[in-house]
Design a protein around this motif. Structure first.
Motif, PDB file in Angstrom:
ATOM      1  N   ARG A 152       0.989  -1.433  -0.010  1.00  0.00           N
ATOM      2  CA  ARG A 152      -0.031  -0.049  -0.075  1.00  0.00           C
ATOM      3  C   ARG A 152       0.786   1.251  -0.096  1.00  0.00           C
ATOM      4  NH1 ARG A 152      -1.947   3.385   4.066  1.00  0.00           N
ATOM      5  NH2 ARG A 152      -4.011   4.385   3.536  1.00  0.00           N
ATOM      6  N   THR A 153       1.928   1.262   0.847  1.00  0.00           N
ATOM      7  CA  THR A 153       2.855   2.335   0.967  1.00  0.00           C
ATOM      8  C   THR A 153       3.680   2.492  -0.346  1.00  0.00           C
ATOM      9  OG1 THR A 153       3.101   2.162   3.269  1.00  0.00           O
ATOM     10  CG2 THR A 153       4.875   3.299   1.813  1.00  0.00           C
ATOM     11  N   THR A 154       3.662   1.398  -1.116  1.00  0.00           N
ATOM     12  CA  THR A 154       4.486   1.717  -2.362  1.00  0.00           C
ATOM     13  C   THR A 154       3.527   1.945  -3.283  1.00  0.00           C
ATOM     14  OG1 THR A 154       6.180  -0.182  -1.969  1.00  0.00           O
ATOM     15  CG2 THR A 154       5.723   0.259  -4.347  1.00  0.00           C
ATOM     16  N   LEU A 155       2.433   1.666  -3.632  1.00  0.00           N
ATOM     17  CA  LEU A 155       1.506   2.273  -4.431  1.00  0.00           C
ATOM     18  C   LEU A 155       0.980   3.539  -4.188  1.00  0.00           C
ATOM     19  CD1 LEU A 155      -0.799  -0.998  -4.371  1.00  0.00           C
ATOM     20  CD2 LEU A 155       0.783  -0.360  -6.117  1.00  0.00           C
ATOM     21  N   LEU A 156       1.121   4.028  -2.826  1.00  0.00           N
ATOM     22  CA  LEU A 156       0.765   5.415  -2.498  1.00  0.00           C
ATOM     23  C   LEU A 156       1.897   6.329  -3.107  1.00  0.00           C
ATOM     24  CD1 LEU A 156      -0.848   7.537  -1.211  1.00  0.00           C
ATOM     25  CD2 LEU A 156       0.113   7.105   1.071  1.00  0.00           C
ATOM     26  N   GLU A 157       3.260   5.982  -2.849  1.00  0.00           N
ATOM     27  CA  GLU A 157       4.237   6.679  -3.304  1.00  0.00           C
ATOM     28  C   GLU A 157       4.191   6.635  -4.756  1.00  0.00           C
ATOM     29  OE1 GLU A 157       7.580   4.720  -1.523  1.00  0.00           O
ATOM     30  OE2 GLU A 157       7.216   5.673   0.460  1.00  0.00           O
ATOM     31  N   PHE A 158       3.944   5.674  -5.582  1.00  0.00           N
ATOM     32  CA  PHE A 158       3.764   5.824  -7.133  1.00  0.00           C
ATOM     33  C   PHE A 158       2.611   6.593  -7.572  1.00  0.00           C
ATOM     34  CE2 PHE A 158       2.128   4.152 -10.732  1.00  0.00           C
ATOM     35  CZ  PHE A 158       3.313   4.370 -11.912  1.00  0.00           C
ATOM     36  N   ASP A 171      -8.986   6.632   5.890  1.00  0.00           N
ATOM     37  CA  ASP A 171      -9.397   6.086   4.391  1.00  0.00           C
ATOM     38  C   ASP A 171      -8.707   6.968   3.533  1.00  0.00           C
ATOM     39  OD1 ASP A 171     -11.078   4.035   5.005  1.00  0.00           O
ATOM     40  OD2 ASP A 171     -12.552   5.262   5.584  1.00  0.00           O
ATOM     41  N   VAL A 172      -7.788   6.688   2.746  1.00  0.00           N
ATOM     42  CA  VAL A 172      -6.842   7.410   1.681  1.00  0.00           C
ATOM     43  C   VAL A 172      -7.311   7.065   0.384  1.00  0.00           C
ATOM     44  CG1 VAL A 172      -4.795   7.498   1.100  1.00  0.00           C
ATOM     45  CG2 VAL A 172      -5.043   7.246   3.225  1.00  0.00           C
ATOM     46  N   VAL A 173      -7.504   8.266  -0.604  1.00  0.00           N
ATOM     47  CA  VAL A 173      -7.617   8.021  -1.723  1.00  0.00           C
ATOM     48  C   VAL A 173      -6.663   8.971  -2.463  1.00  0.00           C
ATOM     49  CG1 VAL A 173     -10.191   7.738  -1.471  1.00  0.00           C
ATOM     50  CG2 VAL A 173      -9.047  10.043  -1.949  1.00  0.00           C
ATOM     51  N   VAL A 174      -6.378   8.650  -3.674  1.00  0.00           N
ATOM     52  CA  VAL A 174      -5.299   9.548  -4.465  1.00  0.00           C
ATOM     53  C   VAL A 174      -6.165  10.316  -5.485  1.00  0.00           C
ATOM     54  CG1 VAL A 174      -3.110   9.778  -5.616  1.00  0.00           C
ATOM     55  CG2 VAL A 174      -3.502   8.099  -3.849  1.00  0.00           C
ATOM     56  N   LYS A 175      -6.047  11.522  -5.660  1.00  0.00           N
ATOM     57  CA  LYS A 175      -6.786  12.084  -6.847  1.00  0.00           C
ATOM     58  C   LYS A 175      -5.793  12.986  -7.407  1.00  0.00           C
ATOM     59  CE  LYS A 175     -10.820  13.530  -3.648  1.00  0.00           C
ATOM     60  NZ  LYS A 175     -11.481  14.663  -3.097  1.00  0.00           N
ATOM     61  N   VAL A 176      -6.315  13.192  -8.819  1.00  0.00           N
ATOM     62  CA  VAL A 176      -5.571  14.284  -9.625  1.00  0.00           C
ATOM     63  C   VAL A 176      -6.711  15.289 -10.073  1.00  0.00           C
ATOM     64  CG1 VAL A 176      -6.504  12.802 -11.737  1.00  0.00           C
ATOM     65  CG2 VAL A 176      -4.902  14.596 -11.954  1.00  0.00           C
ATOM     66  N   ARG A 177      -6.345  16.496  -9.795  1.00  0.00           N
ATOM     67  CA  ARG A 177      -7.389  17.515  -9.400  1.00  0.00           C
ATOM     68  C   ARG A 177      -8.307  17.165  -8.515  1.00  0.00           C
ATOM     69  NH1 ARG A 177      -6.538  20.347 -15.163  1.00  0.00           N
ATOM     70  NH2 ARG A 177      -4.354  20.580 -15.103  1.00  0.00           N
ATOM     71  N   GLU A 206      -5.070   1.170   9.215  1.00  0.00           N
ATOM     72  CA  GLU A 206      -5.606  -0.002   9.904  1.00  0.00           C
ATOM     73  C   GLU A 206      -5.884  -1.236   9.264  1.00  0.00           C
ATOM     74  OE1 GLU A 206      -6.949   3.314  10.431  1.00  0.00           O
ATOM     75  OE2 GLU A 206      -5.456   3.896  11.987  1.00  0.00           O
ATOM     76  N   ASP A 207      -6.321  -1.035   8.079  1.00  0.00           N
ATOM     77  CA  ASP A 207      -6.570  -2.054   7.042  1.00  0.00           C
ATOM     78  C   ASP A 207      -6.331  -1.872   5.514  1.00  0.00           C
ATOM     79  OD1 ASP A 207      -8.063  -4.220   6.154  1.00  0.00           O
ATOM     80  OD2 ASP A 207      -9.861  -3.398   5.998  1.00  0.00           O
ATOM     81  N   PRO A 208      -4.972  -2.034   5.557  1.00  0.00           N
ATOM     82  CA  PRO A 208      -4.534  -1.938   4.379  1.00  0.00           C
ATOM     83  C   PRO A 208      -4.592  -3.200   3.253  1.00  0.00           C
ATOM     84  CG  PRO A 208      -2.715  -2.537   5.515  1.00  0.00           C
ATOM     85  CD  PRO A 208      -4.012  -2.373   6.415  1.00  0.00           C
ATOM     86  N   SER A 209      -6.038  -3.733   3.172  1.00  0.00           N
ATOM     87  CA  SER A 209      -6.344  -4.977   2.727  1.00  0.00           C
ATOM     88  C   SER A 209      -6.643  -4.817   1.415  1.00  0.00           C
ATOM     89  CB  SER A 209      -7.483  -5.506   3.132  1.00  0.00           C
ATOM     90  OG  SER A 209      -8.433  -4.843   3.088  1.00  0.00           O
ATOM     91  N   SER A 210      -6.827  -3.792   0.538  1.00  0.00           N
ATOM     92  CA  SER A 210      -7.272  -3.627  -0.690  1.00  0.00           C
ATOM     93  C   SER A 210      -6.768  -2.362  -1.580  1.00  0.00           C
ATOM     94  CB  SER A 210      -9.006  -4.015  -1.020  1.00  0.00           C
ATOM     95  OG  SER A 210      -9.286  -2.917  -0.451  1.00  0.00           O
ATOM     96  N   VAL A 211      -6.874  -2.414  -2.850  1.00  0.00           N
ATOM     97  CA  VAL A 211      -6.761  -1.123  -3.838  1.00  0.00           C
ATOM     98  C   VAL A 211      -7.840  -1.078  -4.688  1.00  0.00           C
ATOM     99  CG1 VAL A 211      -5.208  -2.647  -5.219  1.00  0.00           C
ATOM    100  CG2 VAL A 211      -5.079   0.080  -5.118  1.00  0.00           C
ATOM    101  N   PHE A 230      -8.329   4.251  -4.715  1.00  0.00           N
ATOM    102  CA  PHE A 230      -8.789   4.088  -3.378  1.00  0.00           C
ATOM    103  C   PHE A 230      -7.745   2.964  -2.759  1.00  0.00           C
ATOM    104  CE2 PHE A 230     -12.521   4.858  -5.695  1.00  0.00           C
ATOM    105  CZ  PHE A 230     -13.190   5.676  -4.899  1.00  0.00           C
ATOM    106  N   LEU A 231      -6.944   3.254  -1.662  1.00  0.00           N
ATOM    107  CA  LEU A 231      -5.966   2.575  -0.838  1.00  0.00           C
ATOM    108  C   LEU A 231      -6.434   2.092   0.369  1.00  0.00           C
ATOM    109  CD1 LEU A 231      -3.272   4.663  -2.455  1.00  0.00           C
ATOM    110  CD2 LEU A 231      -3.895   2.499  -3.126  1.00  0.00           C
ATOM    111  N   GLY A 232      -7.654   2.179   0.906  1.00  0.00           N
ATOM    112  CA  GLY A 232      -7.791   1.862   2.134  1.00  0.00           C
ATOM    113  C   GLY A 232      -7.229   2.666   3.077  1.00  0.00           C
TER     114      GLY A 232
END
Length: 124
Positions: free
Chosen positions: A7-13, A30-36, A47-52, A42-44
């Motif tokens: 999850r950390t690697t995907l978030l950094e990428f 609950d973390v998401v990554v947005k463009v604009r 506490e629960d980094p179980s899915s992307v 969606f990166l969960g």
């Protein structure tokens, strides 16, 4: 690689893509990554980094063939969104990064996709 490390690697990428930024619209966990203003991953939660969850077109069939993959709920699955359990796909980080990038390309404005392509091509 553990799901949390993946999850950390995907978030950094994801954050390395043009104008990408981290948001937590439903609370800090609950973390998401947005463009604009649009979500592309969606990166969960910590506490629960179980899915992307990503939006796919080209990779959709492959992603859906993986163990535990499912169309994303709330009607998003109808539009190409796929939820993947990180424990099942942790061995293929490069493929997951490709899918995060594909999701970005489907959501981002064309000008930012062109910028991404220009940055990737050293001849330009």
């Amino acid at each position: 690689m553990t799901p949390a490390e993946l999850r950390t690697t995907l978030l950094e990428f994801a954050l390395s893509l043009p104008e990408a930024w981290r948001d937590a619209p439903w609370g800090e966990e609950d973390v998401v990554v947005k463009v604009r203003k649009k979500i592309f991953a969606f990166l969960g939660s910590d506490e629960d980094p179980s899915s992307v969850t990503v939006k796919l077109r080209d990779g959709h069939g492959h992603a859906m063939s993986l163990p535990g993959a499912k169309p994303t709920g709330y009607g998003l699955g109808r539009h190409g969104w796929v939820s993947l359990p990180l424990a099942e796909v942790a061995e293929d980080v490069e493929l997951l990064c490709d899918w995060v990038e594909e999701s970005y390309r489907l959501v981002a404005p064309k000008t930012l996709v062109a910028r991404l392509d220009a940055d990737a091509d050293p001849a330009v």
